[in-house]
Design a protein around this motif. Structure first.
Motif, PDB file in Angstrom:
ATOM      1  N   LEU A  67      16.668  31.637  73.105  1.00 47.16           N
ATOM      2  CA  LEU A  67      15.791  30.472  73.026  1.00 47.16           C
ATOM      3  C   LEU A  67      15.281  30.281  71.608  1.00 47.16           C
ATOM      4  O   LEU A  67      15.050  31.252  70.884  1.00 47.16           O
ATOM      5  N   LYS A  68      15.084  29.020  71.221  1.00 44.94           N
ATOM      6  CA  LYS A  68      14.565  28.722  69.885  1.00 44.94           C
ATOM      7  C   LYS A  68      13.192  28.064  69.989  1.00 44.94           C
ATOM      8  O   LYS A  68      12.983  27.181  70.815  1.00 44.94           O
ATOM      9  N   VAL A  69      12.283  28.509  69.152  1.00 44.66           N
ATOM     10  CA  VAL A  69      10.941  27.934  69.058  1.00 44.66           C
ATOM     11  C   VAL A  69      10.586  27.834  67.584  1.00 44.66           C
ATOM     12  O   VAL A  69      10.712  28.820  66.841  1.00 44.66           O
ATOM     13  N   GLY A  70      10.204  26.654  67.138  1.00 44.13           N
ATOM     14  CA  GLY A  70       9.876  26.475  65.728  1.00 44.13           C
ATOM     15  C   GLY A  70      11.050  26.744  64.816  1.00 44.13           C
ATOM     16  O   GLY A  70      10.864  27.207  63.683  1.00 44.13           O
ATOM     17  N   GLY A  71      12.258  26.488  65.311  1.00 36.64           N
ATOM     18  CA  GLY A  71      13.453  26.698  64.504  1.00 36.64           C
ATOM     19  C   GLY A  71      13.932  28.135  64.454  1.00 36.64           C
ATOM     20  O   GLY A  71      14.934  28.431  63.799  1.00 36.64           O
ATOM     21  N   LYS A  72      13.250  29.055  65.147  1.00 34.35           N
ATOM     22  CA  LYS A  72      13.635  30.461  65.120  1.00 34.35           C
ATOM     23  C   LYS A  72      14.040  30.927  66.512  1.00 34.35           C
ATOM     24  O   LYS A  72      13.488  30.488  67.518  1.00 34.35           O
ATOM     25  N   THR A  73      15.009  31.825  66.557  1.00 33.66           N
ATOM     26  CA  THR A  73      15.451  32.404  67.817  1.00 33.66           C
ATOM     27  C   THR A  73      14.455  33.455  68.273  1.00 33.66           C
ATOM     28  O   THR A  73      14.081  34.343  67.489  1.00 33.66           O
ATOM     29  N   LEU A  74      14.011  33.344  69.504  1.00 31.89           N
ATOM     30  CA  LEU A  74      13.050  34.313  70.031  1.00 31.89           C
ATOM     31  C   LEU A  74      13.753  35.609  70.415  1.00 31.89           C
ATOM     32  O   LEU A  74      14.793  35.594  71.068  1.00 31.89           O
ATOM     33  N   LYS A  75      13.180  36.709  69.985  1.00 35.28           N
ATOM     34  CA  LYS A  75      13.668  38.021  70.381  1.00 35.28           C
ATOM     35  C   LYS A  75      12.521  38.736  71.089  1.00 35.28           C
ATOM     36  O   LYS A  75      11.527  39.100  70.472  1.00 35.28           O
ATOM     37  N   PHE A  76      12.664  38.898  72.393  1.00 33.62           N
ATOM     38  CA  PHE A  76      11.603  39.510  73.188  1.00 33.62           C
ATOM     39  C   PHE A  76      11.746  41.029  73.194  1.00 33.62           C
ATOM     40  O   PHE A  76      12.842  41.560  73.378  1.00 33.62           O
ATOM     41  N   GLU A  77      10.619  41.703  73.001  1.00 32.26           N
ATOM     42  CA  GLU A  77      10.588  43.163  73.046  1.00 32.26           C
ATOM     43  C   GLU A  77       9.584  43.604  74.100  1.00 32.26           C
ATOM     44  O   GLU A  77       8.473  43.079  74.164  1.00 32.26           O
ATOM     45  N   LEU A  78       9.985  44.558  74.929  1.00 30.67           N
ATOM     46  CA  LEU A  78       9.124  45.051  76.004  1.00 30.67           C
ATOM     47  C   LEU A  78       8.435  46.340  75.583  1.00 30.67           C
ATOM     48  O   LEU A  78       9.086  47.291  75.151  1.00 30.67           O
ATOM     49  N   LEU A  79       7.125  46.358  75.704  1.00 32.98           N
ATOM     50  CA  LEU A  79       6.334  47.567  75.473  1.00 32.98           C
ATOM     51  C   LEU A  79       5.600  47.878  76.770  1.00 32.98           C
ATOM     52  O   LEU A  79       4.832  47.049  77.270  1.00 32.98           O
ATOM     53  N   SER A  80       5.849  49.041  77.353  1.00 33.01           N
ATOM     54  CA  SER A  80       5.250  49.393  78.637  1.00 33.01           C
ATOM     55  C   SER A  80       4.329  50.598  78.482  1.00 33.01           C
ATOM     56  O   SER A  80       4.676  51.570  77.820  1.00 33.01           O
TER      57      SER A  80
END
Length: 377
Positions: A63-76
């Motif tokens: 997904l792109k937001v503000g022209g940048k690709t989102l990279k989701f990181e999970l911290l548990s």
């Protein structure tokens, strides 16, 4: 020499290209707070699995937001189902720059932790069902399932109208969740003409309920409502059977609607146990069966109670980021208050207090160790 120069030049180009690609990524840290140790660790892991599955699918979508690709990181983080530990986890997430947290699982943890998250500008999405969580009206605190008022009242209505229960004993485990849902059940039960013959309490570490059950047996109750969790509910069902209370129904809220009840309770958990869970039946939702299949393929087990809701809310947050065209938590929170989202477990949309505008409650029993739906509210 010429070959060496070409190799160095190629390496420089590749490095520059990689740096440019990385520069186009916007890292979004998603925190999960839940009990990953102790008797409710099965629930905490299930919730984490729901978020992890969503994160993996979102990263594949690029997904792109503000022209940048989102990279989701999970911290548990393991909050142990303990309020103090939950506050420490909240502060740890704040220090790590996390802006979106799924959890806590327990109401008693969510209530104090919500203040920390609010002060830190973190968006919190909890399955804690105590009405107290959203009474503070923090703008970025969301309850992603029905509240105790809805779940407890639905179980009471079903007990009175369908089961024709006349007398009931009420037990709670003294947690914020257990007390809250027991209060709501008792209130609605009385309003429906059911006599509450007594209110007893235990704790969320107990395993022996014989004294309480014997007292209710003497009062010849038709049912017992337990405000608490499956690790206590299952042995309670076993002890009811041992005391000759096979015809007495054991009623509860969403936390008893767990495969752990059947796993821990064995043949003592069947159609004598009934529970009310937020949400419609997953199998009857358009995308529910496909989600269950993906979850089982990924984790080699079926989802428990709240994995679908945690998955849905993570997806909803990502859609809200796209709508806001930013990953700013406050802006995303505003979108969650105005948008609606069709998830695998139902439709999500929030009022000004962070409660779901519309939610279903389903009453279940157990057949052959599996949940079987009885009624929808």
């Amino acid at each position: 020499m010429a070959s060496t120069i070409k190799t160095l030049a190629l390496a420089a180009i590749l490095l520059a290209t990689g740096t440019t690609a990385l520069a186009q990524d916007q890292v979004v840290r998603i925190g999960v707070s839940g009990p990953l140790s102790g008797s409710n660790a099965f629930a905490g892991k299930d919730d984490e699995n729901g978020v992890r599955l969503a994160v993996e699918e979102l990263n594949a979508q690029k997904l792109k937001v503000g022209g940048k690709t989102l990279k989701f990181e999970l911290l548990s983080e393991d909050d142990q189902g303990d309020p103090k530990a939950g506050v420490s986890v909240a502060q740890k997430f704040a220090d790590a720059g996390v802006k979106f947290v799924l959890g806590p699982y327990n109401s008693g943890v969510a209530i104090p932790a919500s203040r920390v998250y609010n002060d830190a500008g973190i968006l919190m999405s909890t399955v804690g069902t105590s009405p107290k969580i959203t009474q503070a009206r923090y703008p970025n605190v969301f309850r992603i399932v029905a509240s105790d008022a809805q779940v407890g009242a639905s179980m009471a209505s079903y007990a009175a109208r369908e089961l024709k229960i006349k007398t009931v004993g009420v037990i709670d485990d003294r947690t914020a969740f257990g007390q809250g849902i027991a209060d709501e059940f008792a209130k609605q039960a009385r309003a429906s003409g059911v006599t509450v013959v007594g209110r007893e309490f235990t704790n969320d570490k107990a395993s022996d309920f014989s004294a309480i059950l014997t007292a209710f047996r003497a009062k010849k109750v038709d049912a017992i409502f337990f405000g608490g969790y499956a690790p206590q509910g299952a042995p309670m069902a076993r002890q009811m059977k041992q005391l000759g209370m096979a015809n007495v129904r054991l009623l509860g809220g969403d936390t008893l609607c767990s495969p752990e009840m059947a796993k821990l309770g064995g043949d003592a958990v069947g159609e004598n146990v009934m529970c009310a869970q937020a949400g419609a039946t997953l199998d009857k939702q358009a995308n529910g069966p496909a989600f269950k299949a993906r979850y089982k393929q990924r984790y080699q087990r079926d989802p428990d109670v709240y994995a679908p809701a945690f998955y849905d809310q993570t997806m909803f947050i990502a859609r809200a980021m796209q709508a806001a065209n930013t990953t700013d938590a406050a802006a995303v929170g505003k979108q969650l208050h105005t948008m609606s989202y069709q998830g695998v477990a139902g439709t999500y949309g929030y009022d000004a207090s962070g409660n779901l505008k519309k939610t279903a409650v389903t009453v279940y029993t157990f057949k052959g160790g599996q949940l079987a739906p009885l009624a929808n509210y």
